[in-house]
Scaffold this active site. Structure first.
Site, PDB file in Angstrom:
ATOM      1  N   ALA A  23     -42.408 -53.041  -8.690  1.00  0.00           N
ATOM      2  CA  ALA A  23     -42.035 -52.235  -9.853  1.00  0.00           C
ATOM      3  C   ALA A  23     -43.214 -52.231 -10.813  1.00  0.00           C
ATOM      4  O   ALA A  23     -44.021 -53.165 -10.820  1.00  0.00           O
ATOM      5  CB  ALA A  23     -40.809 -52.845 -10.518  1.00  0.00           C
ATOM      6  N   GLY A  76     -40.660 -54.903  -5.432  1.00  0.00           N
ATOM      7  CA  GLY A  76     -39.933 -53.684  -5.069  1.00  0.00           C
ATOM      8  C   GLY A  76     -40.546 -52.961  -3.877  1.00  0.00           C
ATOM      9  O   GLY A  76     -39.846 -52.225  -3.175  1.00  0.00           O
ATOM     10  N   GLU A  94     -39.197 -54.704  -0.927  1.00  0.00           N
ATOM     11  CA  GLU A  94     -37.763 -54.386  -0.857  1.00  0.00           C
ATOM     12  C   GLU A  94     -37.540 -52.973  -0.321  1.00  0.00           C
ATOM     13  O   GLU A  94     -36.596 -52.719   0.425  1.00  0.00           O
ATOM     14  CB  GLU A  94     -37.135 -54.579  -2.241  1.00  0.00           C
ATOM     15  CG  GLU A  94     -37.156 -56.046  -2.647  1.00  0.00           C
ATOM     16  CD  GLU A  94     -36.756 -56.271  -4.092  1.00  0.00           C
ATOM     17  OE1 GLU A  94     -37.500 -55.829  -4.994  1.00  0.00           O
ATOM     18  OE2 GLU A  94     -35.702 -56.882  -4.322  1.00  0.00           O
ATOM     19  N   GLU A 148     -41.707 -62.008  -7.753  1.00  0.00           N
ATOM     20  CA  GLU A 148     -41.025 -61.884  -9.051  1.00  0.00           C
ATOM     21  C   GLU A 148     -40.908 -63.218  -9.780  1.00  0.00           C
ATOM     22  O   GLU A 148     -40.949 -63.282 -11.002  1.00  0.00           O
ATOM     23  CB  GLU A 148     -39.612 -61.284  -8.844  1.00  0.00           C
ATOM     24  CG  GLU A 148     -39.611 -59.787  -8.534  1.00  0.00           C
ATOM     25  CD  GLU A 148     -39.745 -59.469  -7.055  1.00  0.00           C
ATOM     26  OE1 GLU A 148     -40.132 -60.363  -6.267  1.00  0.00           O
ATOM     27  OE2 GLU A 148     -39.442 -58.313  -6.685  1.00  0.00           O
TER      28      GLU A 148
HETATM   29  N1  CO8 Z   1     -47.288 -52.672 -11.961  1.00  0.00           N
HETATM   30  C1  CO8 Z   1     -48.195 -52.028 -12.743  1.00  0.00           C
HETATM   31  N2  CO8 Z   1     -49.516 -52.027 -12.492  1.00  0.00           N
HETATM   32  C2  CO8 Z   1     -49.948 -52.705 -11.413  1.00  0.00           C
HETATM   33  C3  CO8 Z   1     -49.059 -53.390 -10.559  1.00  0.00           C
HETATM   34  C4  CO8 Z   1     -47.663 -53.361 -10.859  1.00  0.00           C
HETATM   35  N3  CO8 Z   1     -46.740 -53.936 -10.097  1.00  0.00           N
HETATM   36  N4  CO8 Z   1     -49.784 -53.986  -9.575  1.00  0.00           N
HETATM   37  C5  CO8 Z   1     -51.066 -53.670  -9.814  1.00  0.00           C
HETATM   38  N5  CO8 Z   1     -51.173 -52.896 -10.906  1.00  0.00           N
HETATM   39  C6  CO8 Z   1     -52.391 -52.331 -11.498  1.00  0.00           C
HETATM   40  C7  CO8 Z   1     -53.231 -53.395 -12.181  1.00  0.00           C
HETATM   41  O1  CO8 Z   1     -52.760 -53.662 -13.490  1.00  0.00           O
HETATM   42  C8  CO8 Z   1     -54.607 -52.748 -12.171  1.00  0.00           C
HETATM   43  O2  CO8 Z   1     -54.663 -51.797 -13.198  1.00  0.00           O
HETATM   44  P1  CO8 Z   1     -55.995 -51.670 -14.118  1.00  0.00           P
HETATM   45  O3  CO8 Z   1     -57.066 -51.272 -13.141  1.00  0.00           O
HETATM   46  O4  CO8 Z   1     -55.647 -50.595 -15.097  1.00  0.00           O
HETATM   47  O5  CO8 Z   1     -56.230 -53.000 -14.718  1.00  0.00           O
HETATM   48  C9  CO8 Z   1     -54.610 -51.991 -10.841  1.00  0.00           C
HETATM   49  O6  CO8 Z   1     -53.245 -51.843 -10.471  1.00  0.00           O
HETATM   50  C10 CO8 Z   1     -55.333 -52.742  -9.729  1.00  0.00           C
HETATM   51  O7  CO8 Z   1     -54.751 -54.035  -9.640  1.00  0.00           O
HETATM   52  P2  CO8 Z   1     -55.637 -55.394  -9.701  1.00  0.00           P
HETATM   53  O8  CO8 Z   1     -56.895 -55.171 -10.470  1.00  0.00           O
HETATM   54  O9  CO8 Z   1     -54.731 -56.497 -10.151  1.00  0.00           O
HETATM   55  O10 CO8 Z   1     -56.003 -55.541  -8.145  1.00  0.00           O
HETATM   56  P3  CO8 Z   1     -56.274 -56.903  -7.360  1.00  0.00           P
HETATM   57  O11 CO8 Z   1     -56.759 -56.510  -6.020  1.00  0.00           O
HETATM   58  O12 CO8 Z   1     -57.090 -57.830  -8.176  1.00  0.00           O
HETATM   59  O13 CO8 Z   1     -54.819 -57.581  -7.207  1.00  0.00           O
HETATM   60  C11 CO8 Z   1     -52.458 -57.618  -6.690  1.00  0.00           C
HETATM   61  C12 CO8 Z   1     -53.838 -56.937  -6.457  1.00  0.00           C
HETATM   62  C13 CO8 Z   1     -52.464 -59.029  -6.100  1.00  0.00           C
HETATM   63  C14 CO8 Z   1     -51.429 -56.761  -5.979  1.00  0.00           C
HETATM   64  C15 CO8 Z   1     -52.167 -57.684  -8.216  1.00  0.00           C
HETATM   65  O14 CO8 Z   1     -52.402 -56.384  -8.777  1.00  0.00           O
HETATM   66  C16 CO8 Z   1     -50.765 -58.083  -8.531  1.00  0.00           C
HETATM   67  O15 CO8 Z   1     -50.452 -59.262  -8.485  1.00  0.00           O
HETATM   68  N6  CO8 Z   1     -49.908 -57.111  -8.905  1.00  0.00           N
HETATM   69  C17 CO8 Z   1     -48.539 -57.379  -9.292  1.00  0.00           C
HETATM   70  C18 CO8 Z   1     -47.649 -57.622  -8.082  1.00  0.00           C
HETATM   71  C19 CO8 Z   1     -46.248 -58.012  -8.489  1.00  0.00           C
HETATM   72  O16 CO8 Z   1     -46.023 -59.005  -9.183  1.00  0.00           O
HETATM   73  N7  CO8 Z   1     -45.273 -57.219  -8.058  1.00  0.00           N
HETATM   74  C20 CO8 Z   1     -43.873 -57.438  -8.353  1.00  0.00           C
HETATM   75  C21 CO8 Z   1     -43.454 -56.650  -9.548  1.00  0.00           C
HETATM   76  S1  CO8 Z   1     -41.818 -57.016 -10.073  1.00  0.00           S
HETATM   77  C22 CO8 Z   1     -40.817 -56.129  -8.992  1.00  0.00           C
HETATM   78  O17 CO8 Z   1     -41.272 -55.440  -8.109  1.00  0.00           O
HETATM   79  C23 CO8 Z   1     -39.356 -56.268  -9.205  1.00  0.00           C
HETATM   80  C24 CO8 Z   1     -38.554 -55.190  -8.456  1.00  0.00           C
HETATM   81  C25 CO8 Z   1     -37.157 -55.156  -8.941  1.00  0.00           C
HETATM   82  C26 CO8 Z   1     -37.066 -54.717 -10.342  1.00  0.00           C
HETATM   83  C27 CO8 Z   1     -35.732 -54.729 -10.935  1.00  0.00           C
HETATM   84  C28 CO8 Z   1     -35.841 -54.213 -12.319  1.00  0.00           C
HETATM   85  C29 CO8 Z   1     -35.032 -54.667 -13.380  1.00  0.00           C
END
Ligand code: CO8
Length: 263
Positions: free
Chosen positions: A66, A111, A114, A134
Site C-alpha cells: 500500500a 499489499g 497479498e 507491515e
Molecule cells: N509506498 C509509497 N512509496 C513507496 C513504497 C510504498 N509502499 N515503496 C517504495 N516507495 C517509494 C520510495 O519512497 C521511493 O520514493 P522516492 O524516490 O520519492 O524517495 C521510491 O519508491 C523508491 O523506493 P526506495 O528508494 O526505498 O527503493 P529501495 O530499492 O531502496 O528499497 C524497498 C525498496 C525495500 C521496497 C523499500 O522501498 C521499502 O521498504 N518500501 C516499503 C515496503 C513496505 O513496507 N510495504 C508494505 C506497505 S504496508 C501495506 O502494504 C499494507 C497493506 C494493507 C493495508 C490496509 C490499509 C489500512
C-alpha cells in the site's frame, strides 16, 4: 474509465493489468484500486477474455505494498475504508470466473504480496522478493495476508514471515510453495504468456468450474468438497463445452470451446 495508474491490455483472449506507478515501486493508492476495480468490471463483462495476468511496470517491482505516504494520512475510519476497499478488490480477483496469474517481477511486499496471494498461482522473476513487512510499520497485513498466506504455506512459516517482516527471495518462495515457477527477468512475461495461452484454449465453463471447485473446497471438509466437485462436474457435463470436448476426442479433432452453458 481512463487509467493513469494501471495499463490494461487485451490480446488473444488474455487480459494483462500492469501496475504502473514505477516511481513509487507501483505502490497501491486509492486511485489505483479504483482503476483496478473498473478494469475488473470490464473483464467480467467481456466474454472473450479467458485469462488475466497481473504484473508491475519497471524492472524493480511488482507492487511494494500500500502507498505508505497515503496510509500515513489516514485516521481510523479512513484506514478501515481503505482496508475494506482493498479486501473487496482482492476477493474479487480470487473469485473472478477466469484464471488469474501473478507475474511477479520484483518486490511483492505487503499489499503487493497479498494481491499475488489472491491470484490462482504465482510465477516470479529471479529478482523477486516477497514479504509482509507491515509489522515494521507498527501495523499488520490488511488485505488478507494473515488469512491467505497460512493457507498456502502453513501457519508456522506464515507467522515467521508476518512476525519478522523479513523478505524472502524468489528461490526460497518457490521452495516453500508460495511461487509455482521462477524465471529470468527477461523471460518472465513470455513464460507467463505461454501458460496463459495454453489455459486460454480450454473451455471457459470448465475453467470456471475447476476454479470454483478448488477454491470453495478449500474451506470445507473433504466430503463437502467432493459434493462441490460433483455439482461442478455436472455443470460441465451439461455445457456445450463438455459435449464439444468429448465429441472432439471421439472424432479425433481439436475441440472448439465456446464457453456457453447451453446443453
Ligand atoms: N509506498 C509509497 N512509496 C513507496 C513504497 C510504498 N509502499 N515503496 C517504495 N516507495 C517509494 C520510495 O519512497 C521511493 O520514493 P522516492 O524516490 O520519492 O524517495 C521510491 O519508491 C523508491 O523506493 P526506495 O528508494 O526505498 O527503493 P529501495 O530499492 O531502496 O528499497 C524497498 C525498496 C525495500 C521496497 C523499500 O522501498 C521499502 O521498504 N518500501 C516499503 C515496503 C513496505 O513496507 N510495504 C508494505 C506497505 S504496508 C501495506 O502494504 C499494507 C497493506 C494493507 C493495508 C490496509 C490499509 C489500512
Amino acid at each position: 474509465m481512463t487509467h493513469e495508474n494501471i495499463i490494461f491490455e487485451v490480446a488473444e483472449g488474455i487480459a494483462t493489468i500492469t501496475f504502473n506507478r514505477p516511481k513509487a515501486l507501483n505502490a497501491l493508492n486509492g486511485q489505483l484500486l479504483d482503476e483496478l476495480s473498473a478494469a475488473l468490471d470490464e473483464i467480467e463483462a467481456d466474454e472473450e477474455i479467458r485469462v488475466l495476468v497481473l504484473t508491475g511496470a519497471g524492472e524493480k517491482s511488482f507492487v511494494a505494498g500500500a502507498d505508505i505516504t497515503e496510509l500515513a494520512t489516514f485516521n481510523t475510519l479512513q484506514g478501515k475504508l481503505f482496508s475494506r476497499k482493498g479486501q473487496l478488490i482482492i476477493t474479487r480477483l480470487q473469485e473472478l470466473p477466469i484464471p488469474v496469474i501473478a507475474a511477479v517481477n520484483g518486490f511483492a511486499l505487503g499489499g503487493g504480496s497479498e494481491m499475488a496471494l489472491a491470484c490462482d498461482f504465482i510465477y516470479a522473476s529471479d529478482n523477486a522478493m516477497f514479504g509482509l513487512p507491515e509489522i515494521t510499520l507498527g501495523i499488520i497485513p490488511g488485505f488478507g495476508g494473515t488469512q491467505r498466506l497460512p493457507r498456502l504455506i502453513g501457519s508456522n512459516r506464515a507467522k515467521e514471515m508476518i512476525f519478522t517482516g523479513k523478505l524472502i527471495p524468489a528461490a526460497e518462495a518457490e521452495k516453500i510453495g508460495l511461487v509455482n515457477r521462477v524465471f529470468s527477468r527477461e523471460s518472465l512475461m513470455e513464460e507467463t504468456l505461454i501458460t496463459a495461452r495454453a489455459i486460454a484454449t480450454k473451455g471457459k465453463v470448465s475453467l470456471r468450474a475447476a476454479k470454483q471447485a478448488v477454491n470453495n473446497g478449500l474451506n470445507v471438509d473433504l466430503a463437502t468438497g467432493c459434493q462441490i466437485e460433483v455439482d461442478a462436474f455436472a455443470i460441465c457435463m451439461a455445457s456445450e463445452d463438455g459435449k464439444e470436448g468429448t465429441h472432439a476426442f471421439i472424432e479425433k479433432r481439436k475441440p472448439q470451446f465456446k464457453g456457453s452453458l447451453k446443453g
